[in-house]
Design an enzyme around this catalytic site. Structure first.
Site, PDB file in Angstrom:
ATOM      1  N   TYR A   1      -3.406   6.646  -6.060  1.00 36.41           N
ATOM      2  CA  TYR A   1      -2.916   5.315  -5.691  1.00 36.41           C
ATOM      3  C   TYR A   1      -3.926   4.202  -5.964  1.00 36.41           C
ATOM      4  O   TYR A   1      -3.624   3.029  -5.760  1.00 36.41           O
ATOM      5  CB  TYR A   1      -2.563   5.271  -4.196  1.00 36.41           C
ATOM      6  CG  TYR A   1      -1.499   6.252  -3.793  1.00 36.41           C
ATOM      7  CD1 TYR A   1      -0.185   6.085  -4.203  1.00 36.41           C
ATOM      8  CD2 TYR A   1      -1.811   7.358  -3.010  1.00 36.41           C
ATOM      9  CE1 TYR A   1       0.791   6.990  -3.837  1.00 36.41           C
ATOM     10  CE2 TYR A   1      -0.839   8.266  -2.638  1.00 36.41           C
ATOM     11  CZ  TYR A   1       0.461   8.079  -3.054  1.00 36.41           C
ATOM     12  OH  TYR A   1       1.429   8.968  -2.690  1.00 36.41           O
TER      13      TYR A   1
ATOM     14  N   HIS B   1       0.518  -1.570  -4.766  1.00 38.82           N
ATOM     15  CA  HIS B   1       0.482  -1.468  -3.307  1.00 38.82           C
ATOM     16  C   HIS B   1      -0.949  -1.415  -2.772  1.00 38.82           C
ATOM     17  O   HIS B   1      -1.174  -1.652  -1.595  1.00 38.82           O
ATOM     18  CB  HIS B   1       1.246  -0.214  -2.877  1.00 38.82           C
ATOM     19  CG  HIS B   1       2.163  -0.399  -1.712  1.00 38.82           C
ATOM     20  ND1 HIS B   1       2.616  -1.617  -1.254  1.00 38.82           N
ATOM     21  CD2 HIS B   1       2.735   0.530  -0.890  1.00 38.82           C
ATOM     22  CE1 HIS B   1       3.416  -1.436  -0.217  1.00 38.82           C
ATOM     23  NE2 HIS B   1       3.496  -0.148   0.023  1.00 38.82           N
TER      24      HIS B   1
ATOM     25  N   ASN C   1       2.534   3.109   5.691  1.00 41.46           N
ATOM     26  CA  ASN C   1       3.537   2.996   6.754  1.00 41.46           C
ATOM     27  C   ASN C   1       2.984   3.175   8.163  1.00 41.46           C
ATOM     28  O   ASN C   1       3.669   2.869   9.133  1.00 41.46           O
ATOM     29  CB  ASN C   1       4.663   4.010   6.529  1.00 41.46           C
ATOM     30  CG  ASN C   1       5.401   3.756   5.237  1.00 41.46           C
ATOM     31  OD1 ASN C   1       5.135   2.794   4.524  1.00 41.46           O
ATOM     32  ND2 ASN C   1       6.329   4.634   4.918  1.00 41.46           N
TER      33      ASN C   1
ATOM     34  N   TYR D   1      -2.106   6.077   5.298  1.00 42.83           N
ATOM     35  CA  TYR D   1      -1.038   5.664   4.397  1.00 42.83           C
ATOM     36  C   TYR D   1      -0.399   4.392   4.953  1.00 42.83           C
ATOM     37  O   TYR D   1      -0.474   4.085   6.138  1.00 42.83           O
ATOM     38  CB  TYR D   1       0.006   6.760   4.134  1.00 42.83           C
ATOM     39  CG  TYR D   1      -0.566   7.868   3.290  1.00 42.83           C
ATOM     40  CD1 TYR D   1      -0.581   7.759   1.897  1.00 42.83           C
ATOM     41  CD2 TYR D   1      -1.133   8.994   3.865  1.00 42.83           C
ATOM     42  CE1 TYR D   1      -1.131   8.760   1.114  1.00 42.83           C
ATOM     43  CE2 TYR D   1      -1.683   9.997   3.091  1.00 42.83           C
ATOM     44  CZ  TYR D   1      -1.679   9.873   1.717  1.00 42.83           C
ATOM     45  OH  TYR D   1      -2.234  10.849   0.944  1.00 42.83           O
TER      46      TYR D   1
ATOM     47  N   ASN E   1       6.145  -2.431   4.634  1.00 40.95           N
ATOM     48  CA  ASN E   1       6.008  -1.394   5.658  1.00 40.95           C
ATOM     49  C   ASN E   1       4.648  -1.392   6.352  1.00 40.95           C
ATOM     50  O   ASN E   1       4.559  -1.067   7.532  1.00 40.95           O
ATOM     51  CB  ASN E   1       6.314  -0.015   5.072  1.00 40.95           C
ATOM     52  CG  ASN E   1       7.791   0.152   4.790  1.00 40.95           C
ATOM     53  OD1 ASN E   1       8.629  -0.385   5.510  1.00 40.95           O
ATOM     54  ND2 ASN E   1       8.114   0.877   3.735  1.00 40.95           N
TER      55      ASN E   1
END
Length: 185
Positions: free
Chosen positions: A14, A19, A67, A65, A113
């Site tokens: 990632y 993001h 969320n 993460y 989120n």
């Protein structure tokens, strides 16, 4: 005390995704002050604690993460007794064109989120540095879009935005938020 959260997802896969722009920016700011992150399992994050220009400074990158980012934020906020007005969250925003930066205090989460998670545990009266990553094209799924790397054609724009935030971060330390907003916007 200033508490800055860079939002993103942990893991090399990632590292350079849309993001993860919050992680990318906070790392660049930390590097500017020769600061290094260390892992704090009790806070579920990577953290930097320092004093810069007579200001106590805490940077975190949640390791939960996106969320579940609120879990890290509330742990650090509670431990250090930080008021929401001194919290700055750096995050991606699909409602802004790639590279556009906006600063605001409070407001909605725009479907993000990470912000939803933070709002659930501390409310929404904190500062946000929103970095545009653009909207998906051709009905591409939003989750897939933000978890893709920036294309080469957007690198220069993204780098300029990161530099703009980094080069003006001292204004946050000096509590010159309106000037910061004008310089980055």
């Amino acid at each position: 005390m200033i508490f800055v959260i860079g939002l993103g997802n942990p893991g090399k896969e990632y590292q350079y995704t849309r993001h993860n722009i919050g992680f990318i920016v906070i790392e660049k700011i930390a590097n500017q002050y020769n600061l290094s992150f260390s892992t704090k399992k009790k806070f579920n994050c990577e953290i930097v604690e320092s004093s810069v220009e007579k200001q106590k400074l805490i940077f975190i990158k949640p390791t939960t993460y996106m969320n579940l980012s609120g879990k890290s934020v509330i742990s650090v906020k509670t431990y250090y007794n930080i008021c929401s007005e001194k919290i700055f969250v750096i995050h991606d925003d699909i409602d802004l064109e790639t590279g556009r930066i906006k600063f605001k205090t409070g407001g909605g989460n725009g479907g993000h989120n990470g912000l939803k998670s933070i709002d659930r545990v501390i409310g929404n009266n904190y500062n946000r540095i929103r970095i545009g990553v653009g909207r998906p094209q051709n009905n591409q799924d939003v989750a897939d879009y933000v978890l893709n790397n920036f294309p080469r054609s957007e690198y220069e724009i993204v780098i300029q935005s990161i530099d703009k935030i980094t080069n003006n971060f001292d204004l946050i330390l000096e509590n010159k938020l309106e000037e910061f907003k004008n310089k980055i916007g």
